[in-house]
Scaffold this active site. Sequence first.
Site, mmCIF file in Angstrom:
data_model
loop_
_atom_site.group_PDB
_atom_site.id
_atom_site.type_symbol
_atom_site.label_atom_id
_atom_site.label_comp_id
_atom_site.label_asym_id
_atom_site.label_seq_id
_atom_site.Cartn_x
_atom_site.Cartn_y
_atom_site.Cartn_z
ATOM 1 N N CYS A 1 2.312 5.310 -5.398
ATOM 2 C CA CYS A 1 2.057 4.129 -4.581
ATOM 3 C C CYS A 1 0.805 3.403 -5.067
ATOM 4 C CB CYS A 1 1.874 4.524 -3.122
ATOM 5 S SG CYS A 1 3.327 5.318 -2.391
ATOM 6 N N GLU B 1 -1.790 2.337 -3.400
ATOM 7 C CA GLU B 1 -3.030 2.848 -2.805
ATOM 8 C C GLU B 1 -3.528 4.085 -3.560
ATOM 9 O OE1 GLU B 1 -0.321 1.509 0.693
ATOM 10 O OE2 GLU B 1 -0.082 2.286 -1.338
#
Length: 175
Positions: free
Chosen positions: A86, A88
């Site tokens: 991801c 993040e």
Amino acid sequence: MARVESSEGGARVEDQSPGPQSPGPQSPGPLSQDAVKKLIQQSQEAKQAAYCPYSKFRVGAALLTLDDCVITGCNVENACYNLGICAERNAISKAVSQGYRSFKAIAIASDLEEQFISPCGGCRQFIREFGSKWDVYLSKPDGSYLKMSVDELLPVSFGPEDLSMKKVLAIPHEA
């Protein structure tokens, strides 16, 4: 506010607001409205680099360190789905590899028009690893955002400090 590129691939956001800016790792203090807008813009730019041939769901993240360096990340998918990463976690991993361990904020962007992008459960825990008192900006493509703390995103969370808490020694049962 000015953006200055660094040799490590990050960018420094210089906030010209008055007053000292020496927040601690767990109490970063609020960002100016201009700093928030810039961070969200950088997360939207990071989204452009997403590699998502399977889901077609682009996500970008812009992470602000305590010394105002911005480190970006995007999602990177893989044909073996669970090996993708991801945005993040990508941004935080890049920051850690550059020696950062404390952060002021992270902004997250996607192409969702009707709702704010929110980190998945795994990313919430990954973000929490680096403190519970910093800000997370969930945004939409139009630049609107919802500000939350890590504590609000992952209430009653488990973090590194929990590993040093007193534990009960388990006694094996006899058969």
